[in-house]
Scaffold this active site. Structure first.
Site: not given
Ligand code: NAD
Length: 470
Positions: A64-65, A69, A98, A105, A362
């Site tokens: 969704h974004r 990560k 946020d 992963k 990160s």
């Protein structure tokens, strides 16, 4: 894990429990819960004249974004389900704090200690090639980081391999985070997850109602803490809590057993001992216990599992005496254990909140890489000049010198580490306040874990529903 409950089952059931408290459009919870894609790869690397085949995975849970990560884990026991569970936790973790990323992963079946540095570099570069080829590493789409068995060294190899494959990508250095600061990393990343655990615990102790719920009072000063796993996360958390907050680390469990000292263990010395001897056995001025896991059941104020998932399960949960379980590791408490601990009034600071310090810093590193400038470079001297003017003004108005300590503070423009820590502290405070508020304000939310999942699901759901109306 016991009773056939896998790590992924646990995460999914925790998700379901929280989703049931929300009023979501039909089918949306299933969409948010599902792992979008998993890439499995087998590749061969020549090790001492012989080809060895390695198996690895990269799971993308929610896009969704972008980028998605999540760390890359090197361990002898890693499998697709574990990687999927960890990827899901990453989506929810990023939403809780946020950080504008989706979740991913990676895992590679390899026991790092069985290979020398040259072998590990060859294996890492080969794995990187495979993942880059399928779009599973890219500064725009998928950005790995360290996890169990990997660190700054592996991240530097990944960045270098990516740059070689994509020399025309101006943002190549942002393809991975957790790099050494000299290789495009950011100061404060290696300590970040442990630092976040410290900031999270501090914020918990700033909420007297929550502290009382756990049967405790006061702050971290003098609190008795047990830590499992003195790796990257456990070491930093234990060091900061003992050196800066006055907590006492009364026991540390590692692979080869546990060491115990009621006076409090010297974490720096213990870490050096582990590096030299490969384990905790033989550490001076401490009692040694071969069954390391048994110290999880110690009578203490805070238990910090910082090793692996599934350490507290239906078998040992009823014997846990700690008032607070601070989940520095991912998934250390199974869903069945979670129910038992809850029924005994324990407070659990859940992984998807408490160990989010790593992904938060990160995020700072990735922003720094994309902006191609270190934080504070433009304004630091200006801040110092401003501080100097304030000191001069105070002196001319009062006729007195500004006290040395305050003057020093005003004169120092924030350096990178101070900025990173400030951003992390702010993130951990706000996220705790949000989940604590949900816990106390909604009758059907029984604990901080359900609150954190509910917060994450709501944020992701909002993203989907808003997109549907554009
Ligand atoms: P690490 O490899 O640096 O450390 C893990 C430590 O646990 C090692 O010292 C290892 O010897 C010890 N250990 C392994 N099995 C054990 C056992 N059975 N009993 C006691 N000790 C044992 O890994 P890490 O990066 O510190 O990660 C630890 C946990 O934190 C993992 O669950 C990881 O997913 C999670 N985590 C890590 C980060 C990060 O930034 N590194 C971020 C978020 C979450």
């Amino acid at each position: 894990m016991t009773s056939g409950t896998t790590f992924l089952d646990s995460v999914n059931r925790m998700f379901d429990r929280a989703a049931a408290t929300l009023d979501l459009p039909p089918g949306l919870a299933d969409q948010i819960k599902a792992c979008n894609s998993v890439y499995q790869v087998k590749f061969a690397v020549e090790i001492d004249g012989e080809y060895q085949v390695f198996t690895g995975w990269r799971a993308t849970h929610s896009e969704h974004r972008l980028p998605v990560k999540g760390g890359i884990r090197y361990a002898s026991v890693v499998d697709q389900e574990e990687v999927e569970a960890l990827a899901a936790l990453m989506s929810f973790k990023c939403a809780v704090v946020d950080v504008p990323f989706g979740g991913s992963k990676g895992g590679l079946c390899v026991e790092p200690k069985d290979y020398n540095v040259e072998h590990l570099e060859r294996i890492t570069r080969r794995f990187t090639q495979e993942l880059v080829g399928k779009g599973y590493i890219s500064p725009a789409l998928n950005v790995p980081a360290p996890d169990v068995g990997t660190g700054a060294r592996e991240m530097a190899w990944i960045a270098d391999a990516y740059r070689t494959l994509k020399p025309d990508d101006i943002n190549a250095i942002g393809c991975v985070t957790g790099k050494p600061p000299t290789q495009g990393g950011i100061v404060g990343r290696s300590e970040a997850t442990g630092r976040g655990v410290q900031y999270g615990l501090r914020e918990f102790f700033r909420h007297p109602e929550d502290v009382k719920h756990a049967g405790l009072e006061g702050d971290l000063e003098g609190k008795r803490i047990v830590v499992q796993g003195l790796g990257n996360v456990g070491y930093h958390a234990a060091r900061f809590l003992s050196e800066e907050d006055g907590a006492k680390i009364v026991a540390v469990a590692e692979r080869d057993g546990a060491v115990i000292s009621e006076k409090g263990l010297d974490i720096e010395a213990l870490s050096a001992h582990i590096r030299e001897n490969g384990g905790v056995r033989g550490f001076a001025n401490a009692e040694y216990q071969e069954n390391g896991k048994s110290v999880l059941e110690f009578d203490c104020d805070v238990l910090i599992p910082a090793a692996l998932e599934g350490q507290i399960d239906a078998e040992n949960a009823a014997r846990i005496q700690a008032r607070v379980i601070a989940e520095a590791a991912n998934g250390p408490v199974t869903i069945d254990a979670d129910d038992i601990l809850h029924s005994k009034g324990k407070v659990i600071l859940p992984d998807l909140y408490l160990n989010a310090g790593g992904v938060t810093v990160s995020y700072f590193e990735w922003i720094k890489n994309l902006s191609h400038i270190r934080f504070g470079r433009m304004e630091r001297r200006l801040d110092e000049l401003r501080g100097q003017k304030i000191i001069e003004l105070l002196h001319s108005v009062t006729g007195k010198d500004v006290p040395k300590e305050i003057a020093q503070h005003l004169l120092e423009g924030a350096d990178q580490l101070a900025l990173v820590r400030s951003g992390l502290d702010d993130t951990m405070r706000i996220a705790y306040q949000e989940i604590s508020s949900i816990w106390h304000s909604r009758n059907d939310v029984p604990d901080l874990r359900t609150a954190a999942f509910a917060l994450a699901i709501e944020k992701i759901a909002r993203y989907y529903t808003e997109m549907a109306h554009i």
